[in-house]
Scaffold this active site. Structure first.
Site, PDB file in Angstrom:
ATOM      1  CB  CYS A 293      -1.020   0.031   1.126  1.00 51.28           C
ATOM      2  SG  CYS A 293      -0.976  -1.303   2.291  1.00 51.28           S
ATOM      3  NE  ARG A 322       2.034  -9.285   4.932  1.00 52.80           N
ATOM      4  CZ  ARG A 322       0.734  -9.227   4.655  1.00 52.80           C
ATOM      5  NH1 ARG A 322      -0.103 -10.025   5.283  1.00 52.80           N
ATOM      6  NH2 ARG A 322       0.283  -8.372   3.768  1.00 52.80           N
ATOM      7  CG  HIS A 344      -3.947  -0.297  -2.600  1.00 50.16           C
ATOM      8  ND1 HIS A 344      -2.794  -0.961  -2.945  1.00 50.16           N
ATOM      9  CD2 HIS A 344      -4.199  -0.619  -1.299  1.00 50.16           C
ATOM     10  CE1 HIS A 344      -2.359  -1.648  -1.896  1.00 50.16           C
ATOM     11  NE2 HIS A 344      -3.176  -1.459  -0.895  1.00 50.16           N
ATOM     12  CG  HIS A 471      -6.011  -2.000   1.657  1.00 53.37           C
ATOM     13  ND1 HIS A 471      -4.673  -1.814   1.583  1.00 53.37           N
ATOM     14  CD2 HIS A 471      -6.466  -1.167   2.612  1.00 53.37           C
ATOM     15  CE1 HIS A 471      -4.315  -0.902   2.480  1.00 53.37           C
ATOM     16  NE2 HIS A 471      -5.390  -0.492   3.105  1.00 53.37           N
TER      17      HIS A 471
END
Length: 598
Positions: A293, A322, A344, A471
């Site tokens: 984002c 992550r 987005h 999103h």
RNA sequence: GCCCUUGUAGCUCAGCAGGUAGAGCACUUCCUUGGUAAGGAAGAGGUCACCGGUUCAAGUCCGGUCGAGGGCUCCA
């Protein structure tokens, strides 16, 4: 059956009662054992124990046997309400129960320690059968005669923390399953077997789709082998084209960004534990991106935006990293590096409902293209505590989400207060071929980032306004999506996705030449074809192709070479006999076109 | 990360009162040219995850490290 219906059902009582019986059996074997909690769950039940030693599989068998003996005595369940003091006396040597009773006493939580709806005061009750009494609100079967001893089975032991808190005592949890009839137990065990056969980790290896080399590469990092890579390429190509045809812009962003970016976005405040440590580049800190984002927002901010530009849809197959704790990594379903089909949307308030409608429809279109037909949505609304954005915004967004679900005719549950602090969302789950639910898609409002990045556009009034930001990921991540796809189709993908769509099987060496000619023609027609020119007999060539789940096996021998045909065998086992080559090509191309299986 | 289980050839697995590594499949070569799920023979392939300890001797026992599986917590 909904969760509510389940909790009212006879089966639920059976499982709950079986859990008590199991606890009795365990305590008989370990008189000094401590019991924690033991609720029914989907397909069965569990009970947590604090025992002097680790349980073995032999123990499970012994416990199971003991349970059957207890059940056969058909003891009745007796319910009794009592005071906290009395309950504490009864459970004086059961510290976990004491803690639960104290929870009930002060109120606000039920006997599993779960929060109760406001205003509800818990009643303390125990259920007793034979020698075993448990703190429990029920319900239970009237007597153990209602449990069929041949329809229960203990499955496995696992570690579980008291109250799910890793800082507290770790307990041993025994999972069991219970059904009304022995046949239902058998069917359930068969479903477990079927799930094992479909395990994407197993099929991924067998079909050469992907590999994970934890030793040399690292856990949770996926190697897409050529066949899996081809499937991914085809899937991505299709999806990207659909995006382009539906008003999306394809963008690309790098894998790292300066710490300042992640400070602005708030990730370093709220998401740091999921991010990898910083890289030092010329004395500046950079972070590997856990989300796309902030990059898309920078793209937005690259220009002055007008209300006329909207809706703006930035899509990217963005690879993010992550940190996941080592114990949670699981094949393709839970990894540390993955590529989201991320996008987005930026729009005006008045466009927002339409935009949600569009994105949900688009999402369903994509998922249906891959053969998923059954969906269930979860709408998560504003959390009661700490959230950003104005109440009116939340209501409008929640309304848009809910109405879009209604228009799309998707069954949904509302998770009141289950949204993230920055906006409401829809999570879309699909059911696979054997009825398991998987979460793939998510559509999520964001009232936070536009604020943090001070995003704006010039409205028709000539003034600055804040855009709405949404999103969304449809397939979710390519890795998870592929894992689910493998399990859904058990590796027998629809023809358009198969790396090898047809295997040519020459009967003898002298037929290889004809096979090559056929293969060349089919390739020109646009099919992915291989020739098995190994030294094997035809039967084994078929066996090998079958195991690779290749949709079409084309046997060619003297007859076929002479008549310019191929003898078609489908992976279903069906033998279609010899067909002219162009007839086969048309048939296969139609299956590709329609994204069908065979 | 934590608990339990677990780590032998590319794959699936055997080896166990501790005595110098085995099978099937896959692979290579040769023979076979066979009509809808395994034709035959030979060969190659392992410092038994890694490090350390006990022992005359360790795949086998002990400790540690690194992985894997089932869970807990979390999630695309």
């Amino acid at each position: 059956m909904s969760k509510k219906e389940y909790e009212q059902s006879h089966l639920y009582k059976i499982r709950h009662s079986a859990a008590h019986v199991m606890a009795q059996a365990v305590l008989e074997m370990f008189p000094k054992g401590k019991v924690a909690i033991g609720p029914p769950i989907e397909d069965g039940f569990y009970y947590d124990f604090d025992l002097p030693r680790a349980l073995t599989t032999d123990d499970l068998k012994a416990i199971e046997k003991r349970m059957r003996n207890i059940i056969k005595k058909r003891h009745t369940f007796a319910r009794r309400e009592l005071s906290a003091e009395e309950a504490k006396e009864i459970f004086a040597d059961q510290p976990y129960k004491i803690e639960l009773i104290e929870g009930l006493e002060t109120g606000g939580v039920d006997e599993y320690g779960e929060a109760l709806p406001a205003g509800e005061t818990p009643v303390i009750s125990i259920y007793k059968h034979d020698t075993f009494a448990d703190l429990c609100k029920g319900p239970h079967v009237e007597n153990l005669g209602k449990i069929n001893p041949k329809a229960i089975k203990l499955l496995n032991v696992a570690g579980a923390y008291w109250r799910g808190d890793e800082n507290r005592q770790q307990l041993q949890r025994i999972y069991g399953t219970a059904w009304e009839k022995p046949q239902e137990l058998k069917d359930y065990l068969a479903r477990l077997e079927e799930a094992k056969k479909r395990d994407h980790r197993k099929l991924g290896k067998e079909l050469g789709l992907f590999s994970i080399d934890a030793e040399n590469l690292g856990g949770g990092l996926v190697l897409w082998q050529p066949k899996g890579g081809l499937i991914r390429h085809i899937a991505e190509e299709f999806c990207k084209n659909e995006h382009l045809a539906n008003g999306y812009d394809m963008v690309y962003s790098p894998h790292i960004g300066k710490s300042a970016l992640w400070e602005t976005s708030g990730h370093l405040d709220f998401y740091k534990e999921s991010m990898y440590s910083a890289l030092d580049i010329d004395g500046q800190e950079y972070y590997l991106k856990p989300m796309n984002c902030p990059f898309h927002i920078l793209m937005y901010k690259n220009d002055l935006r007008s209300y006329r530009d909207f809706p703006l849809r930035y899509a990217e197959w963005g690879t993010v990293y992550r940190y996941e704790r080592s114990g949670v990594l699981h094949g393709l379903l839970r990894v540390r590096g993955f590529t989201q089909d991320d996008a987005h949307h930026f729009c005006r308030e008045d466009q927002m409902p339409e935009e949600i409608d569009f994105v949900l429809k688009f999402c369903l279109h994509i998922l249906r293209s891959f053969g998923f037909e059954n969906f269930h949505a979860y709408l998560s609304t504003q959390p009661p505590e700490k959230s950003v954005g104005e109440a009116a915004q939340w209501r409008a967004a929640e309304k848009a989400l809910e109405e879009a679900l209604q228009r799309a005719n998707i069954p949904y549950d509302v998770d009141e207060g289950g949204g993230a602090f920055y906006g409401p969302k829809i999570d879309l789950k699909i059911s696979d071929a054997i009825g398991r639910e998987w979460q793939l898609s998510t559509i999520q409002f964001d009232f936070n980032l536009p604020e943090r990045f001070d995003m704006s556009y010039i409205g028709s009034d000539g003034k600055e306004h804040r855009p709405y930001m949404i999103h969304r990921a449809l397939m979710g991540s390519m890795e998870r999506f592929f894992g689910v796809l493998i399990e859904h189709f058990a590796g027998a993908f629809p023809v358009w996705l198969m790396p090898t769509q047809a295997m040519l099987i020459p009967i003898a060496d002298r037929h290889v030449k004809y096979a090559e000619k056929v293969a060349a023609q089919l390739k020109i027609a646009g099919l992915r074809v291989e020739i098995d020119d190994s030294n094997d007999r035809m039967g084994n060539k078929i066996r090998k192709a079958q195991k690779q789940k290749i949709p079409y096996m084309l046997v060619v021998g003297d007859k076929e070479a002479e008549e310019n045909t191929v003898a078609i065998r489908l992976r279903s086992g069906e033998n279609l006999g010899p067909k002219p080559l162009d007839e086969f090509a048309a048939m296969a191309l139609e299956a590709v076109e329609e994204k069908r299986s065979v």
